[in-house]
Enzyme design. Structure first.
Site, short mmCIF file in Angstrom:
data_model
loop_
_atom_site.label_atom_id
_atom_site.label_comp_id
_atom_site.label_asym_id
_atom_site.label_seq_id
_atom_site.Cartn_x
_atom_site.Cartn_y
_atom_site.Cartn_z
N LYS A 91 47.65 40.50 8.93
CA LYS A 91 46.45 40.65 9.88
C LYS A 91 46.44 39.39 10.65
O LYS A 91 45.94 38.59 10.08
CB LYS A 91 45.33 41.33 9.47
CG LYS A 91 45.36 42.87 9.46
CD LYS A 91 44.01 43.36 8.88
CE LYS A 91 43.33 43.86 10.35
NZ LYS A 91 41.94 44.53 9.84
N VAL A 92 46.60 39.42 11.94
CA VAL A 92 46.83 38.09 12.71
C VAL A 92 45.72 38.33 13.92
O VAL A 92 45.90 39.35 14.79
CB VAL A 92 47.80 37.74 13.34
CG1 VAL A 92 47.70 36.54 14.10
CG2 VAL A 92 48.77 37.29 12.12
#
Length: 326
Positions: A130-131
């Site tokens: 997750k970014v």
């Protein structure tokens, strides 16, 4: 996949060690969920308040808080990925997400390094990194997907963010040896929680802005037809009793999409929710609602910008609390 004809998936927005051994498996066996997501706030609650982590914590030799956190989180993510693996192998999602350190949100190089390191340390193909959808995040998304690392772009509140994520994924896909799955996580209920009290005072219908905003973002993502990229609706739990608990699943049902939600929200939807496609919402409806906001002096763009800022801060604060407790 929860609704096959819609290609609609339900993921659990929750990770906790005891849950993985019990309710998580049950939801998978009953064909209700086919994936899971985590974030710093979820891990904060799990690590700080569940006794399931005490034993592993005691056995860790490192004095560094972040290394302790990662050891605990990686254990859970590996476990979840292994439970989900049969789904992944038959092409039915089977992903679990782990977020990079939110303090790296403006550091592309740091995000890339941490994303690659976490993906390698976990060693499972069915893990998404997750970014956050920031300028640095877009650069990291392109590099990670080019390295065939699945990515979950998070904290998306605006169309321009979604389009930048999609562009990064498209560029990454061109360079990748293997094109990987990606999702763009559009946050919904936080928009209504921010605006509903103001709308009530002004006599404007509540509970629509987050859904209408998300509908437009969903349409813009779908129109691009980026290979293996889908919209994921996040922040879909209901706080309080203003709406039914499954409100933000039922009213976001869309073809080729994912909804990640708290466990009780998922159970309420399975039991009571309508299972019919409702997105995209007609543009005339959306434009009429947004015109009411504008005429009431509400600057939606500013509200969304503030929510992005608040979301990043909330994740940083949660991460800080975890590290301080370890």
């Amino acid at each position: 996949m929860y609704i096959e004809e819609l290609k609609f998936s339900l993921w659990a927005d929750f990770i906790e060690r005891e849950f993985l051994d019990g309710g998580f498996k049950e939801l998978i066996e009953n064909k209700i969920i086919n994936g899971a997501t985590s974030n710093p706030a979820i891990f904060k609650n799990a690590i700080l308040y569940s006794p399931a982590y005490y034993e592993q914590l005691k056995s860790l030799k490192t004095p560094k808080a972040k290394e302790k956190y990662e050891a605990l989180a990686i254990y859970d993510i590996k476990k979840a990925a292994d439970i989900l693996r049969p789904l992944y192998e038959r092409g039915d999602d089977g992903y679990v997400s782990i977020e990079v350190d939110p303090n790296l949100c403006d550091d592309a190089k740091g995000t890339i390094e941490e994303g690659l390191r976490l993906y390698g340390a976990i060693g499972r193909e069915n893990v998404m990194i997750k970014v956050p959808a920031t300028k640095a995040g877009y650069e990291a998304m392109e590099t990670l997907t080019a390295a065939s690392v699945p990515v979950n772009a998070t904290l998306v509140f605006k169309q321009e963010q979604a389009l930048a994520c999609a562009a990064a994924f498209a560029k990454g896909a061109v360079k990748a040896d293997t094109v990987v799955d990606t999702v763009i996580s559009v946050f919904v209920s936080r928009v209504d929680r921010a605006l509903d009290p103001i709308l009530k005072e002004k006599g404007i219908e509540t509970g629509l802005t987050g859904i209408y905003n998300s509908s437009l973002i969903y349409e813009s993502i779908e129109a691009l037809q980026i290979p293996k990229c889908r919209t994921l609706f996040a922040s879909t739990g209901v706080k309080g009793d203003e709406y039914p608990p499954h409100y933000y699943i039922e009213n976001l049902l869309a073809y080729n999409s994912v909804n990640t939600a708290p466990i009780e929200t998922i159970k309420a939807f399975v039991q009571n929710g309508k299972k019919e496609k409702v997105l995209p919402v007609e543009h005339e409806k959306i434009e009429a609602h947004f015109a009411k906001l504008a005429s009431a002096g509400i600057d939606l763009e500013s509200v969304l910008d503030k929510l992005i800022e608040d979301g990043l801060k909330a994740f940083k604060d949660a991460f800080k609390e975890i590290l301080e407790s370890l």
